[in-house]
Write an enzyme that holds these catalytic residues in place. Structure first.
Site, PDB file in Angstrom:
ATOM      1  N   LYS A  93       0.846  -1.181   0.000  1.00  0.00           N
ATOM      2  CA  LYS A  93       0.000   0.000   0.000  1.00  0.00           C
ATOM      3  C   LYS A  93       0.885   1.236   0.000  1.00  0.00           C
ATOM      4  CE  LYS A  93      -3.374   0.090   2.895  1.00  0.00           C
ATOM      5  NZ  LYS A  93      -4.192   0.732   1.822  1.00  0.00           N
ATOM      6  N   GLY A  95       0.566   3.782  -2.637  1.00  0.00           N
ATOM      7  CA  GLY A  95       0.667   4.436  -3.941  1.00  0.00           C
ATOM      8  C   GLY A  95       0.191   5.875  -3.895  1.00  0.00           C
ATOM      9  N   GLU A 102      -2.276   5.095   7.141  1.00  0.00           N
ATOM     10  CA  GLU A 102      -3.044   3.879   6.864  1.00  0.00           C
ATOM     11  C   GLU A 102      -2.614   2.749   7.794  1.00  0.00           C
ATOM     12  OE1 GLU A 102      -3.935   4.577   2.091  1.00  0.00           O
ATOM     13  OE2 GLU A 102      -2.230   3.359   2.721  1.00  0.00           O
TER      14      GLU A 102
END
Length: 218
Positions: A93, A95, A102
């Site tokens: 994750k 990008g 996150e």
């Protein structure tokens, strides 16, 4: 069915895994945006914890209350997309550059639902360049260390994270032991965190496919 259609179908299915009154963690990116729209239509969440400033703004625009993670503590469900996800439900994750927030929201949640289209499901992680968030003054040194490990780091030009840091995108990796590499990269001085989500993988993968929606549980 287009890729966007598959993302939207998966996002719609994710809402079925929520309960009325839930506080919902929400990720960042195109699939998460579809989920926000579906969450607003559902209308039964008590509020949301956002993983980025962009997500917080989108949630507010959709009429969803945004809560501070420090005031919420532990909550039920985190829903987010992934750039890649394998069959162990380990992910790459970041990008969109929100990997640190996150990862924090994912760590606090009791259940992590990853929502993707079928193109994001892979056997081995690494074809998508791995984002690594780095304190700016350490970017050259961190790049040297990563190069010595076999990666090909590239500075994401003109980009700063919500935390004021830079991103190195690491090309050329074939990640067969995601848990080990996640630890190894995080131990480099100057690294804030990296975009491997293996120590805290998804609990549920919701995949939009050309034939409908597939739900996989860990």
């Amino acid at each position: 069915m287009t890729q966007d259609d598959m993302k939207r179908a998966a996002a719609r299915e994710a809402v079925n895994h929520l309960s009325e009154g839930d506080i919902v963690g929400v990720g960042t990116g195109s699939t998460a945006n579809y989920f926000i729209e579906e969450l607003a239509i559902w209308g039964a969440a008590a509020g949301a914890v956002a993983s980025s400033e962009a997500t917080a703004s989108r949630l507010r625009d959709c009429g969803i209350s945004v809560l501070d993670l420090n005031e919420v503590g532990r909550f039920g469900v985190y829903v987010d997309g992934a750039d890649e996800i394998n069959h162990k439900l380990e992910m790459i994750k970041g990008g969109g550059g929100a990997l640190t927030r996150e990862k924090i929201v994912a760590a606090v949640s009791q259940k992590f639902i990853c929502v993707v289209d079928e193109n994001k499901v892979v056997d081995v992680l690494g074809a998508f360049p791995l984002p690594v968030e780095v304190v700016p003054m350490a970017s050259v040194q961190v790049a040297r260390v990563i190069t010595s490990l076999g990666g090909k780091p590239e500075l994401r030009k003109g980009f700063l994270t919500d935390n004021g840091n830079v991103i190195l995108d690491i090309h050329g990796l074939n990640i067969k032991n995601a848990v080990e590499l996640e630890h190894q990269l995080n131990n480099i001085v100057g690294v804030v965190t990296n975009g491997i989500f293996a120590n805290r993988p998804a609990d549920v993968m919701v995949v939009g496919t050309g034939d409908g929606v597939l739900v996989v549980k860990r």
